[in-house]
Design a protein around this motif. Sequence first.
Motif, PDB file in Angstrom:
ATOM      1  N   TYR A 143      -5.872  -3.809   2.167  1.00 23.46           N
ATOM      2  CA  TYR A 143      -5.019  -3.030   1.256  1.00 23.46           C
ATOM      3  C   TYR A 143      -5.711  -1.715   0.893  1.00 23.46           C
ATOM      4  O   TYR A 143      -5.101  -0.646   0.962  1.00 23.46           O
ATOM      5  CB  TYR A 143      -4.713  -3.864   0.008  1.00 23.46           C
ATOM      6  CG  TYR A 143      -4.030  -3.140  -1.121  1.00 23.46           C
ATOM      7  CD1 TYR A 143      -2.675  -2.864  -1.085  1.00 23.46           C
ATOM      8  CD2 TYR A 143      -4.751  -2.761  -2.254  1.00 23.46           C
ATOM      9  CE1 TYR A 143      -2.045  -2.219  -2.142  1.00 23.46           C
ATOM     10  CE2 TYR A 143      -4.136  -2.118  -3.313  1.00 23.46           C
ATOM     11  CZ  TYR A 143      -2.782  -1.846  -3.253  1.00 23.46           C
ATOM     12  OH  TYR A 143      -2.170  -1.206  -4.298  1.00 23.46           O
ATOM     13  N   ILE A 199      -6.803   6.142  -7.180  1.00 22.72           N
ATOM     14  CA  ILE A 199      -6.408   4.770  -7.481  1.00 22.72           C
ATOM     15  C   ILE A 199      -7.669   3.933  -7.634  1.00 22.72           C
ATOM     16  O   ILE A 199      -8.589   4.032  -6.820  1.00 22.72           O
ATOM     17  CB  ILE A 199      -5.532   4.190  -6.345  1.00 22.72           C
ATOM     18  CG1 ILE A 199      -4.247   5.013  -6.199  1.00 22.72           C
ATOM     19  CG2 ILE A 199      -5.219   2.711  -6.599  1.00 22.72           C
ATOM     20  CD1 ILE A 199      -3.461   4.734  -4.940  1.00 22.72           C
ATOM     21  N   THR A 210       2.527   1.579  -3.407  1.00 24.26           N
ATOM     22  CA  THR A 210       1.548   2.034  -4.403  1.00 24.26           C
ATOM     23  C   THR A 210       1.344   3.538  -4.302  1.00 24.26           C
ATOM     24  O   THR A 210       1.342   4.244  -5.306  1.00 24.26           O
ATOM     25  CB  THR A 210       0.198   1.305  -4.194  1.00 24.26           C
ATOM     26  OG1 THR A 210       0.395  -0.101  -4.365  1.00 24.26           O
ATOM     27  CG2 THR A 210      -0.861   1.802  -5.168  1.00 24.26           C
ATOM     28  N   TRP A 211       1.176   4.033  -3.107  1.00 24.98           N
ATOM     29  CA  TRP A 211       0.866   5.443  -2.870  1.00 24.98           C
ATOM     30  C   TRP A 211       2.049   6.360  -3.149  1.00 24.98           C
ATOM     31  O   TRP A 211       1.885   7.470  -3.636  1.00 24.98           O
ATOM     32  CB  TRP A 211       0.375   5.602  -1.434  1.00 24.98           C
ATOM     33  CG  TRP A 211      -0.093   6.953  -1.023  1.00 24.98           C
ATOM     34  CD1 TRP A 211       0.359   7.661   0.055  1.00 24.98           C
ATOM     35  CD2 TRP A 211      -1.102   7.775  -1.612  1.00 24.98           C
ATOM     36  NE1 TRP A 211      -0.307   8.861   0.153  1.00 24.98           N
ATOM     37  CE2 TRP A 211      -1.215   8.962  -0.857  1.00 24.98           C
ATOM     38  CE3 TRP A 211      -1.930   7.624  -2.726  1.00 24.98           C
ATOM     39  CZ2 TRP A 211      -2.108   9.981  -1.165  1.00 24.98           C
ATOM     40  CZ3 TRP A 211      -2.815   8.647  -3.040  1.00 24.98           C
ATOM     41  CH2 TRP A 211      -2.902   9.804  -2.265  1.00 24.98           C
ATOM     42  N   VAL A 251      -9.661   6.038  -3.197  1.00 26.29           N
ATOM     43  CA  VAL A 251      -9.626   4.713  -3.813  1.00 26.29           C
ATOM     44  C   VAL A 251     -11.032   4.290  -4.217  1.00 26.29           C
ATOM     45  O   VAL A 251     -11.948   4.302  -3.407  1.00 26.29           O
ATOM     46  CB  VAL A 251      -9.039   3.658  -2.848  1.00 26.29           C
ATOM     47  CG1 VAL A 251      -8.934   2.300  -3.546  1.00 26.29           C
ATOM     48  CG2 VAL A 251      -7.685   4.098  -2.311  1.00 26.29           C
ATOM     49  N   LEU A 284      -4.468   2.079   1.924  1.00 23.68           N
ATOM     50  CA  LEU A 284      -4.308   3.194   0.979  1.00 23.68           C
ATOM     51  C   LEU A 284      -5.100   4.409   1.443  1.00 23.68           C
ATOM     52  O   LEU A 284      -4.580   5.537   1.454  1.00 23.68           O
ATOM     53  CB  LEU A 284      -4.759   2.781  -0.424  1.00 23.68           C
ATOM     54  CG  LEU A 284      -3.816   1.891  -1.218  1.00 23.68           C
ATOM     55  CD1 LEU A 284      -4.516   1.352  -2.454  1.00 23.68           C
ATOM     56  CD2 LEU A 284      -2.557   2.655  -1.601  1.00 23.68           C
ATOM     57  N   ARG A 285      -6.340   4.194   1.825  1.00 24.79           N
ATOM     58  CA  ARG A 285      -7.169   5.307   2.304  1.00 24.79           C
ATOM     59  C   ARG A 285      -6.578   5.930   3.561  1.00 24.79           C
ATOM     60  O   ARG A 285      -6.627   7.147   3.738  1.00 24.79           O
ATOM     61  CB  ARG A 285      -8.597   4.826   2.528  1.00 24.79           C
ATOM     62  CG  ARG A 285      -9.316   4.539   1.217  1.00 24.79           C
ATOM     63  CD  ARG A 285     -10.717   4.016   1.422  1.00 24.79           C
ATOM     64  NE  ARG A 285     -11.376   3.840   0.134  1.00 24.79           N
ATOM     65  CZ  ARG A 285     -12.280   2.913  -0.122  1.00 24.79           C
ATOM     66  NH1 ARG A 285     -12.684   2.067   0.832  1.00 24.79           N
ATOM     67  NH2 ARG A 285     -12.828   2.818  -1.327  1.00 24.79           N
ATOM     68  N   ALA A 325       0.847  -1.201   0.000  1.00 28.60           N
ATOM     69  CA  ALA A 325       0.000   0.000   0.000  1.00 28.60           C
ATOM     70  C   ALA A 325       0.879   1.247   0.000  1.00 28.60           C
ATOM     71  O   ALA A 325       0.650   2.190  -0.775  1.00 28.60           O
ATOM     72  CB  ALA A 325      -0.941  -0.002   1.208  1.00 28.60           C
ATOM     73  N   ASP A 326       1.901   1.256   0.855  1.00 32.12           N
ATOM     74  CA  ASP A 326       2.813   2.398   0.903  1.00 32.12           C
ATOM     75  C   ASP A 326       3.537   2.574  -0.429  1.00 32.12           C
ATOM     76  O   ASP A 326       3.660   3.693  -0.935  1.00 32.12           O
ATOM     77  CB  ASP A 326       3.826   2.207   2.036  1.00 32.12           C
ATOM     78  CG  ASP A 326       4.763   3.393   2.150  1.00 32.12           C
ATOM     79  OD1 ASP A 326       4.308   4.467   2.592  1.00 32.12           O
ATOM     80  OD2 ASP A 326       5.947   3.243   1.781  1.00 32.12           O
ATOM     81  N   ALA A 362      -5.200   8.299   0.299  1.00 27.87           N
ATOM     82  CA  ALA A 362      -5.600   8.043  -1.089  1.00 27.87           C
ATOM     83  C   ALA A 362      -7.115   8.043  -1.258  1.00 27.87           C
ATOM     84  O   ALA A 362      -7.847   7.601  -0.381  1.00 27.87           O
ATOM     85  CB  ALA A 362      -5.054   6.693  -1.545  1.00 27.87           C
ATOM     86  N   CYS A 367       1.278   9.295  -6.556  1.00 27.30           N
ATOM     87  CA  CYS A 367      -0.121   9.595  -6.241  1.00 27.30           C
ATOM     88  C   CYS A 367      -0.196  10.474  -5.001  1.00 27.30           C
ATOM     89  O   CYS A 367      -1.035  11.365  -4.922  1.00 27.30           O
ATOM     90  CB  CYS A 367      -0.916   8.301  -6.038  1.00 27.30           C
ATOM     91  SG  CYS A 367      -1.318   7.451  -7.571  1.00 27.30           S
TER      92      CYS A 367
END
Length: 145
Positions: free
Chosen positions: A105, A69, A50-51, A116, A109-110, A47-48, A114, A62
């Motif tokens: 996951y 996302i 990805t962000w 999402v 992210l949230r 997650a980290d 993020a 992002c």
Amino acid sequence: MRVILQRVERAQVTVSGEVVGRIDEPGLVALVGITHEDGDAEIAKLADKTWNLRLLDGEKSCADEQAPILAVSQFTLYGDARKGRRPSWSKAAPGPVSEPLFEQYVSALRGLGATVETGRFGAEMKVELVNDGPFTVVLDSADLL
């Protein structure tokens, strides 16, 4: 855990003709596969990554751009086609195991800030996207932990 990140101009997921997730601006589509050994450490790390991975124009992440996302669960990322003509899915975690991890996951992210959108877990989905580049990166927790 495997995550395929695609930089997109826009993307959406439909289930039975209904749009269930959509991003209408530049961001990422994250195709997410879960295997049997995945847990909290893999979720948090990917997650980290990805962000914060700098995949957007101008080497921005992002997080830098507050870009959205679209996360889509995809067990087929653990398909094994080394033998025969039919892939084996034995490395993919079953739904009762993978669904809560996929949701974790998305929540991670949230929690990082993020926005999402998601598909619908376990549904037959149609994913439409306009790939920007094209630009695609494979993340695998086995390579990151």
